[in-house]
Design an enzyme around this catalytic site. Structure first.
Site, PDB file in Angstrom:
ATOM      1  N   ASP A  50     -65.937 -63.368  -6.338  1.00  0.00           N
ATOM      2  CA  ASP A  50     -66.377 -64.261  -5.266  1.00  0.00           C
ATOM      3  C   ASP A  50     -65.315 -64.324  -4.186  1.00  0.00           C
ATOM      4  O   ASP A  50     -64.330 -65.048  -4.314  1.00  0.00           O
ATOM      5  CB  ASP A  50     -66.661 -65.649  -5.849  1.00  0.00           C
ATOM      6  N   GLU A 131     -33.774 -60.818  -2.326  1.00  0.00           N
ATOM      7  CA  GLU A 131     -32.869 -61.769  -2.963  1.00  0.00           C
ATOM      8  C   GLU A 131     -33.681 -62.917  -3.552  1.00  0.00           C
ATOM      9  O   GLU A 131     -34.759 -63.248  -3.050  1.00  0.00           O
ATOM     10  CB  GLU A 131     -31.860 -62.297  -1.937  1.00  0.00           C
ATOM     11  N   GLU A 186     -25.471 -62.505  -5.806  1.00  0.00           N
ATOM     12  CA  GLU A 186     -25.366 -62.642  -4.356  1.00  0.00           C
ATOM     13  C   GLU A 186     -24.362 -63.732  -3.985  1.00  0.00           C
ATOM     14  O   GLU A 186     -23.647 -64.262  -4.835  1.00  0.00           O
ATOM     15  CB  GLU A 186     -26.756 -62.925  -3.750  1.00  0.00           C
ATOM     16  N   GLU A 193     -29.649 -60.274  -6.580  1.00  0.00           N
ATOM     17  CA  GLU A 193     -30.352 -59.206  -5.871  1.00  0.00           C
ATOM     18  C   GLU A 193     -30.454 -57.994  -6.789  1.00  0.00           C
ATOM     19  O   GLU A 193     -29.496 -57.643  -7.487  1.00  0.00           O
ATOM     20  CB  GLU A 193     -29.619 -58.827  -4.581  1.00  0.00           C
ATOM     21  N   HIS A 242     -34.014 -57.720   3.327  1.00  0.00           N
ATOM     22  CA  HIS A 242     -33.665 -56.641   4.248  1.00  0.00           C
ATOM     23  C   HIS A 242     -34.599 -55.464   3.987  1.00  0.00           C
ATOM     24  O   HIS A 242     -34.811 -55.081   2.830  1.00  0.00           O
ATOM     25  CB  HIS A 242     -32.215 -56.208   4.056  1.00  0.00           C
ATOM     26  N   ARG A 314     -23.067 -56.614  10.961  1.00  0.00           N
ATOM     27  CA  ARG A 314     -24.042 -57.350  10.165  1.00  0.00           C
ATOM     28  C   ARG A 314     -24.489 -58.658  10.810  1.00  0.00           C
ATOM     29  O   ARG A 314     -25.299 -59.380  10.224  1.00  0.00           O
ATOM     30  CB  ARG A 314     -23.469 -57.604   8.760  1.00  0.00           C
ATOM     31  N   GLU A 331     -32.227 -50.667   9.131  1.00  0.00           N
ATOM     32  CA  GLU A 331     -32.323 -51.803   8.218  1.00  0.00           C
ATOM     33  C   GLU A 331     -32.636 -53.039   9.058  1.00  0.00           C
ATOM     34  O   GLU A 331     -31.786 -53.521   9.805  1.00  0.00           O
ATOM     35  CB  GLU A 331     -31.015 -52.001   7.448  1.00  0.00           C
TER      36      GLU A 331
END
Length: 442
Positions: A50, A131, A186, A193, A242, A314, A331
């Protein structure tokens, strides 16, 4: 995998229970559980459900829908074995009663966008880095944000009982044919991670969905609650996803690699980066889908909030990892693991292809710490900020043509409708912060 191979595995491994899985537009895994007596009907794509009961699918007068299995996603579930009797699952596409693919199925939608890329001569490879937190439960079984360790990035805490849980998660994933490349603690307490090998975009989305299911299932066996909530605890790092992505040509060459290009990146790579930069604010409502997502996207906790790119920096939203050759990739660091991976990959691919098709020029790389720049300095460099709230992100999504092109009319409209309700519910809620801050003074 063929039908015959599946039937052989079912017989050899004594599979007596079967799950047909699919995903709704908000990224929630759904399934229909079947006894083995219905397996042939299921493999023929004749299992009806459904669709009006699934949020964002169809109206009650259009409710009959079918689940068409993708044989390549069949796998026996290691943690469901009971006294030699096993269970298995297979991921399905949703079809309408007339036998045509349902445009509101996120997996069907990703296939559509991948077909558009193929028509341009490209396939997409993706590797996600999800993560998550492991939290302890209270004695009554309710959830908490208490962690089981005080470890940090790459640490080994002798009192970290989450290590055993993480090891069983990895063992389970490997038994399900995931190629796990690395795992580690992490930055935040209780945060972990696990990275697995990249794959084509459709498989990567399937794997990401499966990964989250496995993590939560195994964590529960160890007495933990695993959460992919982007920012469960104030004052510490949140959880990101990421997303490493690259385009390959039909003959298997990495279209982002040029040995003689600047940074050994091809023109296609720079165009793709330009498309991501141009459309980033427009796709954030999909890659960062919760009110809570924007508690993570703030400066100071390693989350990328500035729309810029760099080969190593970063603090930029887009980073170019050092590997070259077949491993050359971008990335994109802003997505979080609460997103629907099928929709997130579809809209990021569409954004990147916008740059490739229109040969957009990438802005200069930003190789300084953007977190330390003043607003005037960022304005001078043309660095925009990601949306600061789900409301702002939804407005940007509706203003950008990429949104409807990537999601299709059905998913786009239902997604906006559902997320606007979520924002209104948050907007009207009275939070603990408000009570603590205002009650004694007003």
């Amino acid at each position: 995998m063929t039908r015959e191979e599946i039937m052989k595995i079912i017989e050899e491994q004594n599979v007596n229970f079967f799950r047909l899985q699919f995903v709704d537009i908000f990224g929630f895994m759904k399934n229909v559980a079947l006894p083995i007596s219905q397996i042939k009907k299921a493999l023929d794509g004749q299992m009806m459900f459904d669709g009006s009961s699934i949020d964002g699918f169809v109206r009650i007068n259009e409710s009959d829908m079918y689940l068409k299995p993708d044989f390549d996603t069949f796998v026996v579930l290691p943690w469901r074995s009971r006294e030699g009797v096993n269970a298995a699952r297979i991921i399905c596409d949703v079809y309408k009663a007339d036998g045509t693919p349902f445009e509101g199925c996120p997996r069907v939608n990703l296939k559509r966008v991948l077909a558009e890329a193929k028509a341009l001569g490209y396939t997409m490879n993706v590797g996600t880095e999800c993560e998550f937190f492991l939290f302890q439960k209270e004695e009554d079984g309710s959830l908490s944000t208490r962690t089981n360790d005080v470890a940090g990035y790459f640490d080994v805490d002798p009192d970290d009982t989450g290590i055993n849980c993480r090891r069983e998660i990895i063992d389970t994933l490997e038994a399900m044919n995931f190629e796990v490349e690395a795992s580690h603690h992490e930055v935040a307490e209780g945060q972990h991670e696990i990275n697995f090998k990249y794959a084509d975009a459709l498989t990567a989305a399937d794997n990401t969905l499966t990964f989250k299911w496995v993590v939560r299932s195994i964590a529960a066996r160890h007495g933990f609650h695993a959460t992919f909530m982007p920012k469960p605890v104030f004052g510490i790092n949140g959880s990101g996803m990421h997303t490493n992505q690259s385009l390959f040509t039909q003959d298997g060459r990495n279209a982002f690699f040029d040995e003689n290009g600047p940074l050994q990146l091809s023109k296609t790579a720079y165009h793709y980066i330009a498309g991501i930069v141009k459309n980033a604010r427009g796709f954030t409502a999909v890659t960062n889908p919760l009110v809570n997502s924007y508690k993570r996207l703030v400066a100071g906790y390693e989350a990328p909030v500035y729309v810029a790119w760099s080969a190593s920096n970063r603090s930029a939203m887009i980073r170019i990892p050092a590997s070259r050759g077949l491993s050359t990739r971008t990335e994109v660091r802003c997505p979080d693991p609460a997103c629907n991976p099928y929709l997130a990959l579809a809209i990021m691919l569409k954004a990147g292809l916008d740059g490739v098709v229109n040969q957009l020029e990438a802005p200069p790389a930003v190789n300084v710490d953007i977190f330390e720049m003043t607003k005037a300095e960022m304005d001078a460099e043309g660095i925009a900020c990601l949306p600061a709230s789900l409301k702002e992100a939804l407005e940007a999504l509706q203003e950008n043509p990429i949104g409807k092109e990537a999601l299709g009319n059905h998913i786009f409209n239902k997604y906006i409708e559902g997320k606007e309700k979520e924002w209104d519910a948050f907007r009207m809620a009275v939070t603990d912060w408000e009570v603590k801050t205002y009650m004694k003074n007003y």
